[in-house]
Design a protein around this motif. Structure first.
Motif, PDB file in Angstrom:
ATOM      1  N   LEU A 223       0.756   6.457  -6.251  1.00  9.91           N
ATOM      2  CA  LEU A 223      -0.479   6.528  -5.476  1.00  9.91           C
ATOM      3  C   LEU A 223      -1.657   6.639  -6.441  1.00  9.91           C
ATOM      4  O   LEU A 223      -1.674   7.539  -7.286  1.00  9.91           O
ATOM      5  CB  LEU A 223      -0.467   7.722  -4.520  1.00  9.91           C
ATOM      6  CG  LEU A 223       0.515   7.659  -3.359  1.00  9.91           C
ATOM      7  CD1 LEU A 223       0.385   8.899  -2.473  1.00  9.91           C
ATOM      8  CD2 LEU A 223       0.305   6.393  -2.515  1.00  9.91           C
ATOM      9  N   ARG A 224      -2.643   5.733  -6.295  1.00  7.37           N
ATOM     10  CA  ARG A 224      -3.758   5.705  -7.235  1.00  7.37           C
ATOM     11  C   ARG A 224      -5.114   5.658  -6.537  1.00  7.37           C
ATOM     12  O   ARG A 224      -6.151   5.441  -7.171  1.00  7.37           O
ATOM     13  CB  ARG A 224      -3.626   4.526  -8.194  1.00  7.37           C
ATOM     14  CG  ARG A 224      -3.366   3.166  -7.564  1.00  7.37           C
ATOM     15  CD  ARG A 224      -4.587   2.413  -7.133  1.00  7.37           C
ATOM     16  NE  ARG A 224      -5.334   1.895  -8.261  1.00  7.37           N
ATOM     17  CZ  ARG A 224      -6.588   1.539  -8.211  1.00  7.37           C
ATOM     18  NH1 ARG A 224      -7.267   1.646  -7.060  1.00  7.37           N
ATOM     19  NH2 ARG A 224      -7.219   1.069  -9.264  1.00  7.37           N
ATOM     20  N   GLY A 225      -5.118   5.903  -5.200  1.00  8.25           N
ATOM     21  CA  GLY A 225      -6.355   5.821  -4.453  1.00  8.25           C
ATOM     22  C   GLY A 225      -6.706   4.376  -4.138  1.00  8.25           C
ATOM     23  O   GLY A 225      -6.037   3.434  -4.572  1.00  8.25           O
ATOM     24  N   SER A 226      -7.787   4.189  -3.372  1.00  5.63           N
ATOM     25  CA  SER A 226      -8.168   2.841  -2.947  1.00  5.63           C
ATOM     26  C   SER A 226      -9.685   2.716  -2.919  1.00  5.63           C
ATOM     27  O   SER A 226     -10.417   3.664  -3.221  1.00  5.63           O
ATOM     28  CB  SER A 226      -7.572   2.532  -1.568  1.00  5.63           C
ATOM     29  OG  SER A 226      -8.083   3.427  -0.590  1.00  5.63           O
ATOM     30  N   VAL A 227     -10.141   1.532  -2.542  1.00  6.60           N
ATOM     31  CA  VAL A 227     -11.568   1.242  -2.446  1.00  6.60           C
ATOM     32  C   VAL A 227     -11.823   0.581  -1.101  1.00  6.60           C
ATOM     33  O   VAL A 227     -11.106  -0.356  -0.725  1.00  6.60           O
ATOM     34  CB  VAL A 227     -12.022   0.309  -3.589  1.00  6.60           C
ATOM     35  CG1 VAL A 227     -13.519   0.006  -3.475  1.00  6.60           C
ATOM     36  CG2 VAL A 227     -11.699   0.911  -4.948  1.00  6.60           C
ATOM     37  N   ASN A 228     -12.836   1.071  -0.351  1.00  7.81           N
ATOM     38  CA  ASN A 228     -13.101   0.479   0.961  1.00  7.81           C
ATOM     39  C   ASN A 228     -14.020  -0.738   0.854  1.00  7.81           C
ATOM     40  O   ASN A 228     -14.399  -1.160  -0.244  1.00  7.81           O
ATOM     41  CB  ASN A 228     -13.666   1.527   1.931  1.00  7.81           C
ATOM     42  CG  ASN A 228     -15.078   1.979   1.577  1.00  7.81           C
ATOM     43  OD1 ASN A 228     -15.757   1.393   0.740  1.00  7.81           O
ATOM     44  ND2 ASN A 228     -15.522   3.050   2.223  1.00  7.81           N
ATOM     45  N   ALA A 229     -14.379  -1.307   1.996  1.00  4.70           N
ATOM     46  CA  ALA A 229     -15.172  -2.537   2.027  1.00  4.70           C
ATOM     47  C   ALA A 229     -16.559  -2.369   1.424  1.00  4.70           C
ATOM     48  O   ALA A 229     -17.216  -3.358   1.076  1.00  4.70           O
ATOM     49  CB  ALA A 229     -15.292  -3.030   3.469  1.00  4.70           C
ATOM     50  N   TYR A 230     -16.998  -1.122   1.287  1.00  2.70           N
ATOM     51  CA  TYR A 230     -18.321  -0.858   0.731  1.00  2.70           C
ATOM     52  C   TYR A 230     -18.256  -0.390  -0.728  1.00  2.70           C
ATOM     53  O   TYR A 230     -19.262   0.065  -1.278  1.00  2.70           O
ATOM     54  CB  TYR A 230     -19.039   0.197   1.581  1.00  2.70           C
ATOM     55  CG  TYR A 230     -19.164  -0.223   3.029  1.00  2.70           C
ATOM     56  CD1 TYR A 230     -20.143  -1.128   3.430  1.00  2.70           C
ATOM     57  CD2 TYR A 230     -18.284   0.265   3.987  1.00  2.70           C
ATOM     58  CE1 TYR A 230     -20.244  -1.538   4.751  1.00  2.70           C
ATOM     59  CE2 TYR A 230     -18.379  -0.133   5.307  1.00  2.70           C
ATOM     60  CZ  TYR A 230     -19.361  -1.034   5.684  1.00  2.70           C
ATOM     61  OH  TYR A 230     -19.449  -1.444   6.996  1.00  2.70           O
ATOM     62  N   GLY A 231     -17.067  -0.481  -1.331  1.00  3.85           N
ATOM     63  CA  GLY A 231     -16.917  -0.124  -2.729  1.00  3.85           C
ATOM     64  C   GLY A 231     -16.755   1.357  -2.989  1.00  3.85           C
ATOM     65  O   GLY A 231     -16.773   1.785  -4.148  1.00  3.85           O
TER      66      GLY A 231
END
Length: 342
Positions: A223-231
């Motif tokens: 698990l390394r986290g994520s980025v949403n559509a707004y960065g």
């Protein structure tokens, strides 16, 4: 023409002959593999620390770091199993910037892939022979795994590669643990599917040959986290995230349920000092739930000799030229804190 051939590179076996392991180290590699394997199968309750520089930029600084880590490993060996990071190929979001030692064995000079192949082979081999610790690298280019297959202790598949068919199939033929990161979108189903594919047998093309694999039962989650559509970065190391992954994992019935939590990248928003807090929170979750403790096998930490990051031209010894890292004093303190909590 858009692409021109620079040179034909040597076969992996030729590189291995130049920097090969003798019988003693081949036997030590087998014993080291078994020690690591037992953590991922649950036979050992040691906690894995996959720790080291964001990118291996120069051999002397990386070896200095690993020599220090070997001494630290001795002090915590009853609880922690250290797998140093020697990341020699770096994915670049836009394609620009330092792509790692494989491309540029000297970050101040241009690309030289032949010298790069020799450099990464020598660095991994030297680290093992000096310290007895096989190291981790990222499989950015599946075809290059053959150059390091006999010296690697651990492999990571990055967030941008985890959906790629070739990465999944080659991982199924690897005999050390392979960690599959969640994609940058954060979709855990993609990661679980990658683990499933890597644990299965496949027949496919690899380096101009038809090959068949038996499947890798040590393929697991990172698990390394994520980025949403707004960065904006969205962490996924919290208790609720770990519980959800446990349920998804259990439902799939995969072999050797295992998770490594990457404390940097989108989990920290690349705020490298947050890695300390994140590590402690993951350990707290492990104490709260026996299921989570069983699943979480360790942490991935970005650490080097000096705090932070620098530009290539600054030339500070042991300071990252890619993502910022924890310096040695903070690293040493964190390792002791983790050992005390286990």
């Amino acid at each position: 023409m858009a692409m021109e051939m620079v040179r034909v590179l040597p076969d992996p076996e030729a590189i291995k002959v130049q920097y090969g392991l003798n019988e003693e180290f081949t036997a030590r590699k087998k014993a080291r593999d078994e020690e690591i394997r037992k953590v991922f199968t649950g036979e050992s309750d040691k906690f894995v620390m996959i720790i080291g520089p964001c990118s291996a930029d120069r051999e002397d600084a990386v070896l200095e770091y690993i020599h220090r880590m070997a001494k630290l490993q001795e002090q915590v060996k009853d609880k922690i199993l250290v797998i140093p990071r020697i990341y020699t190929n770096k994915p670049r979001t836009t394609g620009d910037g330092y792509k790692g030692m494989l491309h540029q064995p000297d970050p101040t000079k241009g690309a030289d892939m032949l010298s790069g192949l020799l450099a990464i082979r020598h660095l991994h081999t030297q680290a093992f022979e000096d310290t007895g610790m096989t190291c981790a690298d990222e499989m950015l280019y599946p075809e290059n795994y053959a150059f390091l297959s006999d010296v690697l202790g651990y492999i990571a598949i990055g967030a941008r590669s985890v959906e790629n068919q070739q990465h999944r199939l080659v991982s199924s033929g690897v005999d050390v643990p392979v960690g599959m990161k969640n994609p940058t979108s954060g979709d855990l189903t993609v990661m679980i599917n990658s683990i499933t594919a890597a644990q299965h047998s496949h027949t496919f093309l690899y380096r101009n040959a038809e090959v068949k694999t038996s499947g890798n039962p040590l393929a697991h989650a990172i698990l390394r986290g994520s980025v949403n559509a707004y960065g904006r970065t969205i962490p996924n190391y919290h208790y609720e995230d770990l519980s959800r992954l446990y349920e998804m994992y259990a439902a799939k019935g995969l072999e050797n349920m295992a998770l490594i939590v990457d404390a940097n990248h989108s989990n920290s928003g690349k705020k490298y000092l947050e890695q300390i807090r994140i590590a402690n929170e993951v350990l707290h979750s492990c104490r709260h739930s026996s299921d989570i403790r069983k699943m979480v096998k360790g942490l991935m930490i970005e650490s080097y000799l000096e705090d932070g990051a620098q530009k290539v031209e600054e030339g500070v010894f042991g300071k990252s030229i890619t993502d910022p890292c924890l310096g040695w004093e903070k690293t040493e303190q964190l390792m002791f804190e983790i050992a005390d909590q286990l």
